[in-house]
Design an enzyme around this catalytic site. Structure first.
Site, PDB file in Angstrom:
ATOM      1  N   GLY A 112      42.118  36.259  36.723  1.00 52.20           N
ATOM      2  CA  GLY A 112      42.072  37.201  35.604  1.00 52.20           C
ATOM      3  C   GLY A 112      41.580  38.573  36.009  1.00 52.20           C
ATOM      4  N   CYS A 113      41.288  39.385  35.000  1.00 49.98           N
ATOM      5  CA  CYS A 113      40.866  40.773  35.230  1.00 49.98           C
ATOM      6  C   CYS A 113      39.409  40.821  35.653  1.00 49.98           C
ATOM      7  CB  CYS A 113      41.046  41.615  33.975  1.00 49.98           C
ATOM      8  SG  CYS A 113      42.736  41.902  33.513  1.00 49.98           S
ATOM      9  N   VAL A 114      39.054  40.145  36.700  1.00 49.32           N
ATOM     10  CA  VAL A 114      37.679  40.275  37.193  1.00 49.32           C
ATOM     11  C   VAL A 114      37.712  40.427  38.706  1.00 49.32           C
ATOM     12  CG1 VAL A 114      36.471  39.046  35.360  1.00 49.32           C
ATOM     13  CG2 VAL A 114      37.407  37.783  37.283  1.00 49.32           C
TER      14      VAL A 114
ATOM     15  N   ARG B 223      38.911  38.041  29.673  1.00 45.04           N
ATOM     16  CA  ARG B 223      37.622  38.326  30.292  1.00 45.04           C
ATOM     17  C   ARG B 223      36.578  38.732  29.252  1.00 45.04           C
ATOM     18  NH1 ARG B 223      35.954  43.521  31.340  1.00 45.04           N
ATOM     19  NH2 ARG B 223      35.242  43.516  33.483  1.00 45.04           N
TER      20      ARG B 223
ATOM     21  N   TYR C 240      50.233  39.162  33.371  1.00 49.27           N
ATOM     22  CA  TYR C 240      50.242  39.412  34.813  1.00 49.27           C
ATOM     23  C   TYR C 240      51.629  39.238  35.425  1.00 49.27           C
ATOM     24  CZ  TYR C 240      45.438  40.621  35.822  1.00 49.27           C
ATOM     25  OH  TYR C 240      44.261  41.308  35.915  1.00 49.27           O
TER      26      TYR C 240
END
Lengths: 105, 218, 432
Positions: free
Chosen positions: A103-105, C199, C234
């Site tokens: 993910g976005c990390v 997130r 994504y």
């Protein structure tokens, strides 16, 4: 495979610096990683977070939600971010020896 | 002399034919595959963006590639201007129209900085490592061919070189356009149009610097 | 005629897919680059490393040279003369290295391109070919897979999401001192369906609290879905159109199921772009409901007076980082400025800004491709310098992906700033 050398010890890590062999993790590794990434000396509160994340990962194969970290350690959300300036993922999970979450990390 | 001229005319016509056939073929190919059905909810319109793409967006103060490289930008402009002028003379030479000397001298004068620009751009391509890294033989050859064509055109206008040479080189140039990077002549406007489509629908071009409030948006 | 090298089956398939996708737009962009090289200084990778392989024109050529080899007469007869190459081990390796590992598809080069070549479009087309070859970076692919298999890209189980949202709801009630304040879940027939970047619930829920507070202040009719809420896509980054379509379709179906009137996209650059601007193309249909960024929504709230804000509640100097996909490729340009000027007392633009802004370095899926981390952080130097120059202590950015990269830049370049979403600053400035 990238390597990271801290105080004479060499660790195999991924490109983001997450430990490649999570099983070699122990308190000493956590201490070294924390020193290396700028988190610094690990306080009792740090350890509470790290141990909970580690335990959760060992039991569930995934990093815990930050809510669970708060609930189990009794820390407030903002305290967690202060303890780990790189955040729960790139900060705490890395020190706890987990692989990098997706993910976005 | 008449024989050379007739031979040159044939070269020119062949070149023009190859160029036009290729251009029309490519345009048709783009047109039938244009796929312009756009299901998005637009935030802007395409045509003003296209107008901006051909005007404001090309200005040196707006375009970073221009204002960071001003000498190259102006040489590029001179070089392209020279190419258009030299190409425009081809039909004149072909039909041997009479044109006033003053116009010939003006055109020759436009071509001189253009030729030098072409040469400097070529030298840059040869000497700058990053440009060499980008270049294939065609890049050098295309640059050299156009520069040569411009040089010969200007000399012909000044009466130093016979006209049939210009016509022949012009024909060869036209013939070569579809082969290498000179084909951007055929595609430039289309590429710019599609980019305008993109930025226009999305409300990026032309820059508005204000918000268009929608009634339902609160 | 130079004989072509033989192709493996998957390479043949990739080339076939490439040929199939060759519409007018692709043809125009493939045939237009003149290798003038002026784009080099528009690219943050080239600027920070000086390496020639990162020049945008070179990236164009990674795909254009394959095009020339298989689709032009000259490329078939004398490939070397016009720089055409076979689709072989070497050209594929270079594509992977530079188009996955050295490009964030930020599009800054295209905006300034002498010709107008849509470079990120070509890069993504090349990535689509690499999808066929299974050459997507493992970290990026596993993020795509997590989204497909679990419904969100961090594989958050539904119960855990619900727990987190309930926990946040309790906090919200305490904060606004109103037992009726809520974070609605799966409520049908609301005006808005709001989305999340996974997130947020997983690690950074302050932005959810902030939005809930704003919705509360606006007395909005809104809901979250606990079944399908992931704003990210994504597969947009990886170049996998098939999966991108699938993910978009799920969100589309959720909208229809919940019968909401508008789809509101969270502060996520690529997600906003993917759903709003690429989604209709993937689904081949118009969306029967408006799709807007939450930044546009908040700007509308302030403009219409639906929420009241007080800039003196945020006195720390704030600068704004423009996410490429929301701004340059999404047209949400002035709204975030309008909002910030209303909610902070010291707003400072960085230079350049708006559609000319530099990428933070985290786009294009880079954050999930650990093997290229060093390049990513190096390429972020341009952004770090921009931030330093403003002297701001807070960097606001309406993109979670950018936030993560900025957090890393903050540490690597010792910026000493705080990184926040726009929503967080708005929530802090609310007058309830």
């Amino acid at each position: 495979m990238p390597e990271k050398e801290i105080e004479g010890r060499i660790f195999e890590v991924d490109g983001d610096g997450f430990l490649q062999n999570p099983e070699i993790w122990n308190d000493e590794v956590a201490r070294l990683f924390a020193g290396e990434d700028g988190t610094g000396e690990l306080s009792e509160d740090h350890w509470k977070v790290i141990r909970f994340i580690r335990e959760h990962w060992e039991n569930n194969d995934m990093a815990p939600m930050v809510r669970k970290i708060c609930q189990h350690t009794g820390l407030r959300l903002r305290q967690i971010y202060e303890l780990f300036p790189m955040g729960p993922a790139r900060g705490a999970c890395k020190i706890a020896g987990l692989p990098k979450p997706d993910g976005c990390v | 002399m008449a024989e050379s001229m007739n031979a040159a005319r044939i070269v020119f016509l062949s070149g023009l034919g190859v160029f036009l056939l290729s251009a029309v073929y490519q345009w048709i190919r783009v047109f039938i595959n244009a796929n312009t059905e756009d299901f998005t909810q637009p935030k802007g319109t395409v045509l003003p963006a296209f107008a901006y793409a051909l005007t404001g967006a090309m200005m040196p103060h707006k375009k970073e590639t221009a204002f960071l490289h001003l000498p190259t930008y102006w040489m590029g402009i001179a070089y392209h201007l020279g190419s258009f002028v030299a190409l425009a003379w081809l039909p004149v030479h072909f039909f041997e129209w009479r044109i006033p000397d003053s116009i010939m001298i003006v055109c020759a004068a436009v071509l001189i900085p253009s030729v030098f620009s072409g040469l400097i751009i070529l030298i840059k391509r040869i000497s700058v490592s990053s440009l060499r890294h980008l270049s294939s033989p065609d890049d050098y050859f295309s640059n050299a061919l156009v520069t040569l064509f411009q040089a010969i055109s200007s000399m012909a206008l000044l009466g130093i070189i016979p006209v049939f040479l210009v016509l022949s080189i012009g024909g060869l140039l036209l013939m070569y356009i579809p082969v290498g990077k000179l084909r951007h002549v055929i595609f430039f406007l289309i590429a710019r149009f599609f980019l305008s489509w993109f930025y226009g629908r999305r409300g990026v071009w032309p820059p508005k610097r204000r918000i268009l409030w929608k009634k339902n948006n609160h | 005629m130079e004989k072509k090298q033989s192709l493996t089956r998957d390479r043949e398939k990739a080339l076939k897919g490439f040929a199939m996708s060759m519409d007018g737009r692709l043809l125009a962009h493939l045939n237009s680059c003149v290798h003038c090289g002026l784009c080099a200084e528009s690219c943050h990778y080239y600027l920070s490393t000086g390496e020639e392989k990162y020049m945008p024109a070179r990236k164009v050529d990674q795909l254009a040279r394959i095009y020339r080899r298989y689709h032009t007469v000259a490329g078939k007869i004398f490939p070397r003369w016009i720089g055409a190459s076979d689709f072989n081990d070497q050209s594929i390796q270079e594509m992977v290295d530079v188009l996955f590992g050295g490009c964030t598809m930020c599009g800054r080069c295209s905006l300034h391109c002498s010709i107008g070549v849509d470079i990120p479009f070509l890069v993504r087309t090349a990535r689509s070919m690499l999808v066929e070859l299974g050459r997507v970076s493992p970290g990026l692919q596993s993020t795509v897979d997590a989204a497909v298999q679990t419904g969100n890209n961090m594989a958050i189980p539904r119960e855990e999401l619900v727990d987190t949202l309930q926990w946040l709801e309790e906090d919200l009630r305490m904060e606004v001192n109103d037992e009726k304040a809520s974070i609605p879940m799966d409520v049908p027939h609301c005006r808005l369906l709001y989305t999340l970047n996974p997130r947020e619930p997983k690690f950074f829920p302050l932005s959810i609290s902030a939005m809930a507070k704003i919705f509360y202040a606006a007395d909005e009719s809104w809901t979250l879905s606990t079944h399908c809420y992931d704003v990210t896509n994504y597969a947009y980054y990886s170049g996998d159109d098939h999966t991108a379509e699938e993910l978009t379709q799920r969100l589309f179906d959720e909208m229809i199921k919940l019968n909401a009137q508008e789809l509101v996209l969270a502060e996520c650059g690529h997600g906003s772009r993917a759903i709003r601007w690429e989604g209709p193309r993937w689904l081949k249909k118009k969306f029967p409901f408006p799709v807007i960024s939450v930044i546009e929504l908040i700007a509308g709230y302030i403009h219409s007076g639906r929420i009241a804000v007080d800039p003196s509640k945020n006195t720390t100097p704030v600068t704004l980082h423009d996410p490429c996909n929301l701004v340059r490729a999404g047209g949400v340009i002035e709204e975030q400025r309008y909002v910030l000027k209303k909610v902070v007392s010291d707003f400072r633009e960085m230079t350049p800004n708006r559609e000319n802004n530099y990428c933070c370095g985290g786009g294009g899926g880079q954050l999930s491709m650990g093997e290229y981390r060093e390049r990513r952080v190096a390429a972020g130097k341009i952004k770090a310098d921009q931030i330093k120059k403003t002297g701001a202590a807070i960097v606001a950015t309406p993109c979670h992906n950018c936030i993560d990269q900025l957090m890393e830049l903050n540490k690597e370049y010792s910026l000493g700033v705080e990184i926040k979403t726009v929503g967080e600053l708005v929530a802090d400035a609310l007058i309830l």
